[in-house]
Design a protein around this motif. Sequence first.
Motif, PDB file in Angstrom:
ATOM      1  N   GLU A  28      48.392   5.201  16.658  1.00 18.39           N
ATOM      2  CA  GLU A  28      48.230   3.873  17.263  1.00 18.39           C
ATOM      3  C   GLU A  28      46.855   3.285  16.924  1.00 18.39           C
ATOM      4  OE1 GLU A  28      50.662   2.107  18.755  1.00 18.39           O
ATOM      5  OE2 GLU A  28      51.990   3.789  18.303  1.00 18.39           O
ATOM      6  N   GLU A  29      45.841   4.136  16.888  1.00 18.17           N
ATOM      7  CA  GLU A  29      44.494   3.680  16.519  1.00 18.17           C
ATOM      8  C   GLU A  29      44.455   3.186  15.066  1.00 18.17           C
ATOM      9  OE1 GLU A  29      41.479   6.605  17.463  1.00 18.17           O
ATOM     10  OE2 GLU A  29      42.360   6.922  19.451  1.00 18.17           O
ATOM     11  N   TYR A  30      45.185   3.858  14.178  1.00 21.20           N
ATOM     12  CA  TYR A  30      45.245   3.394  12.784  1.00 21.20           C
ATOM     13  C   TYR A  30      45.883   2.010  12.706  1.00 21.20           C
ATOM     14  CZ  TYR A  30      43.594   7.721  10.670  1.00 21.20           C
ATOM     15  OH  TYR A  30      42.816   8.784  10.278  1.00 21.20           O
ATOM     16  N   LEU A  32      45.768  -0.323  14.926  1.00 19.66           N
ATOM     17  CA  LEU A  32      44.760  -1.281  15.384  1.00 19.66           C
ATOM     18  C   LEU A  32      43.673  -1.479  14.332  1.00 19.66           C
ATOM     19  CD1 LEU A  32      44.372  -0.185  19.118  1.00 19.66           C
ATOM     20  CD2 LEU A  32      45.421  -2.298  18.260  1.00 19.66           C
ATOM     21  N   ARG A  33      43.202  -0.378  13.798  1.00 23.58           N
ATOM     22  CA  ARG A  33      42.122  -0.406  12.800  1.00 23.58           C
ATOM     23  C   ARG A  33      42.514  -1.207  11.559  1.00 23.58           C
ATOM     24  NH1 ARG A  33      39.912   5.275  10.335  1.00 23.58           N
ATOM     25  NH2 ARG A  33      38.677   4.454   8.620  1.00 23.58           N
ATOM     26  N   CYS A  34      43.781  -1.097  11.166  1.00 25.17           N
ATOM     27  CA  CYS A  34      44.253  -1.745   9.938  1.00 25.17           C
ATOM     28  C   CYS A  34      44.945  -3.081  10.206  1.00 25.17           C
ATOM     29  CB  CYS A  34      45.199  -0.806   9.193  1.00 25.17           C
ATOM     30  SG  CYS A  34      44.405   0.729   8.679  1.00 25.17           S
ATOM     31  N   ASN A  35      44.931  -3.522  11.460  1.00 26.69           N
ATOM     32  CA  ASN A  35      45.594  -4.783  11.830  1.00 26.69           C
ATOM     33  C   ASN A  35      47.054  -4.811  11.376  1.00 26.69           C
ATOM     34  OD1 ASN A  35      43.252  -6.012  13.035  1.00 26.69           O
ATOM     35  ND2 ASN A  35      42.464  -6.255  10.952  1.00 26.69           N
ATOM     36  N   THR A  36      47.754  -3.712  11.617  1.00 25.30           N
ATOM     37  CA  THR A  36      49.146  -3.597  11.204  1.00 25.30           C
ATOM     38  C   THR A  36      50.010  -4.496  12.091  1.00 25.30           C
ATOM     39  OG1 THR A  36      48.666  -1.272  10.690  1.00 25.30           O
ATOM     40  CG2 THR A  36      50.986  -1.962  10.674  1.00 25.30           C
ATOM     41  N   PRO A  37      50.759  -5.423  11.489  1.00 25.12           N
ATOM     42  CA  PRO A  37      51.615  -6.320  12.283  1.00 25.12           C
ATOM     43  C   PRO A  37      52.731  -5.552  13.017  1.00 25.12           C
ATOM     44  CG  PRO A  37      51.317  -7.154  10.042  1.00 25.12           C
ATOM     45  CD  PRO A  37      50.768  -5.758  10.068  1.00 25.12           C
ATOM     46  N   GLU A  38      53.156  -6.086  14.141  1.00 24.50           N
ATOM     47  CA  GLU A  38      54.194  -5.434  14.964  1.00 24.50           C
ATOM     48  C   GLU A  38      55.483  -5.198  14.184  1.00 24.50           C
ATOM     49  OE1 GLU A  38      54.153  -3.979  17.983  1.00 24.50           O
ATOM     50  OE2 GLU A  38      51.999  -4.384  18.025  1.00 24.50           O
ATOM     51  N   LEU A  72      55.321   7.030   9.676  1.00 24.47           N
ATOM     52  CA  LEU A  72      54.719   6.117  10.651  1.00 24.47           C
ATOM     53  C   LEU A  72      53.524   5.352  10.094  1.00 24.47           C
ATOM     54  CD1 LEU A  72      54.966   8.311  13.865  1.00 24.47           C
ATOM     55  CD2 LEU A  72      56.277   6.225  13.348  1.00 24.47           C
ATOM     56  N   LEU A  73      52.846   5.929   9.108  1.00 23.35           N
ATOM     57  CA  LEU A  73      51.626   5.312   8.591  1.00 23.35           C
ATOM     58  C   LEU A  73      51.746   4.764   7.163  1.00 23.35           C
ATOM     59  CD1 LEU A  73      49.009   7.822  10.025  1.00 23.35           C
ATOM     60  CD2 LEU A  73      49.512   5.498  10.835  1.00 23.35           C
ATOM     61  N   HIS A  74      52.912   4.885   6.543  1.00 20.95           N
ATOM     62  CA  HIS A  74      53.010   4.526   5.121  1.00 20.95           C
ATOM     63  C   HIS A  74      52.669   3.066   4.834  1.00 20.95           C
ATOM     64  CE1 HIS A  74      57.107   3.128   6.145  1.00 20.95           C
ATOM     65  NE2 HIS A  74      57.088   2.473   4.999  1.00 20.95           N
ATOM     66  N   ASP A  75      52.915   2.177   5.771  1.00 20.25           N
ATOM     67  CA  ASP A  75      52.608   0.762   5.563  1.00 20.25           C
ATOM     68  C   ASP A  75      51.493   0.268   6.474  1.00 20.25           C
ATOM     69  OD1 ASP A  75      54.388   0.338   3.493  1.00 20.25           O
ATOM     70  OD2 ASP A  75      55.968  -0.519   4.748  1.00 20.25           O
ATOM     71  N   MET A  76      50.659   1.158   6.963  1.00 20.39           N
ATOM     72  CA  MET A  76      49.617   0.759   7.918  1.00 20.39           C
ATOM     73  C   MET A  76      48.674  -0.301   7.345  1.00 20.39           C
ATOM     74  SD  MET A  76      47.138   4.082   8.188  1.00 20.39           S
ATOM     75  CE  MET A  76      45.647   4.191   7.198  1.00 20.39           C
ATOM     76  N   ALA A  88      45.580   2.811   2.296  1.00 23.47           N
ATOM     77  CA  ALA A  88      45.894   3.742   3.385  1.00 23.47           C
ATOM     78  C   ALA A  88      45.483   5.160   3.006  1.00 23.47           C
ATOM     79  CB  ALA A  88      47.384   3.681   3.719  1.00 23.47           C
ATOM     80  N   ALA A  89      45.785   5.554   1.780  1.00 22.15           N
ATOM     81  CA  ALA A  89      45.439   6.906   1.320  1.00 22.15           C
ATOM     82  C   ALA A  89      43.929   7.128   1.349  1.00 22.15           C
ATOM     83  CB  ALA A  89      45.992   7.137  -0.080  1.00 22.15           C
ATOM     84  N   GLN A  90      43.172   6.117   0.963  1.00 21.87           N
ATOM     85  CA  GLN A  90      41.715   6.247   0.971  1.00 21.87           C
ATOM     86  C   GLN A  90      41.199   6.453   2.389  1.00 21.87           C
ATOM     87  OE1 GLN A  90      39.533   2.819  -0.453  1.00 21.87           O
ATOM     88  NE2 GLN A  90      37.804   4.100  -1.016  1.00 21.87           N
ATOM     89  N   ILE A  91      41.701   5.677   3.327  1.00 20.58           N
ATOM     90  CA  ILE A  91      41.284   5.810   4.729  1.00 20.58           C
ATOM     91  C   ILE A  91      41.633   7.205   5.253  1.00 20.58           C
ATOM     92  CG2 ILE A  91      41.798   5.041   7.089  1.00 20.58           C
ATOM     93  CD1 ILE A  91      42.182   2.186   5.841  1.00 20.58           C
ATOM     94  N   LEU A  92      42.859   7.634   5.003  1.00 19.35           N
ATOM     95  CA  LEU A  92      43.312   8.928   5.522  1.00 19.35           C
ATOM     96  C   LEU A  92      42.579  10.101   4.870  1.00 19.35           C
ATOM     97  CD1 LEU A  92      47.056   7.975   5.783  1.00 19.35           C
ATOM     98  CD2 LEU A  92      45.523   8.484   7.707  1.00 19.35           C
ATOM     99  N   THR A  93      42.273   9.977   3.595  1.00 20.22           N
ATOM    100  CA  THR A  93      41.506  11.029   2.920  1.00 20.22           C
ATOM    101  C   THR A  93      40.126  11.148   3.545  1.00 20.22           C
ATOM    102  OG1 THR A  93      42.703  10.750   0.843  1.00 20.22           O
ATOM    103  CG2 THR A  93      40.525  11.786   0.717  1.00 20.22           C
TER     104      THR A  93
END
Length: 176
Positions: A28-30, A32-38, A72-76, A88-93
């Motif tokens: 859920e924090e990701y 918010l951090r990435c401004n992922t639309p609903e 859950l995070l593939h399109d964050m 996304a991969a860069q952030i998660l790495t």
Amino acid sequence: ALCRDGDTLLNVTAGMRASRAPSASEIEEYYLRCNTPEDVIAHCRAVADKAGELVEKNGITCNRELLRAACLLHDMCRADGREHPQHAAQILTMDGYPALAGIIARHHDLPARASAETELLYLSDKLVAGTEVVSLEERFSQSRQKCTDDEAKRSWERRRSAADKIVKKYRLEALV
């Protein structure tokens, strides 16, 4: 450190966490951090549900926690456009999730050899349009119409072929 995804070695520059996947609250924090639309979050959840169904109904061996987090995070970072898998991969790495990052980085274009989690995210993403489960035939007939040049047609054929190979590999014909 090096992390392996199928036959691909990833150079990891950040430390690795004890868990290979973030918790529900971290996910859920990701968002918010990435401004992922609903609507994108809803799509990611539908993809996770579809992947879980494929694994459950077919007894596929994989890391289910890692697969669910990848779905859950593939399109964050989808708001970032075409480069969203790499962002996304860069952030998660950098946050210590290199295995998860490797799966997400490949969810648009599957490498020749990929982990089960990477393959299942790839296929499940193709089987969900928005939040609706669709057949591969529906999904690819819709996307084929958007191909206006030879390069787009080749990409479409490569992606369709990759999806078909996954279906055959895991014997999922009845579910797609």
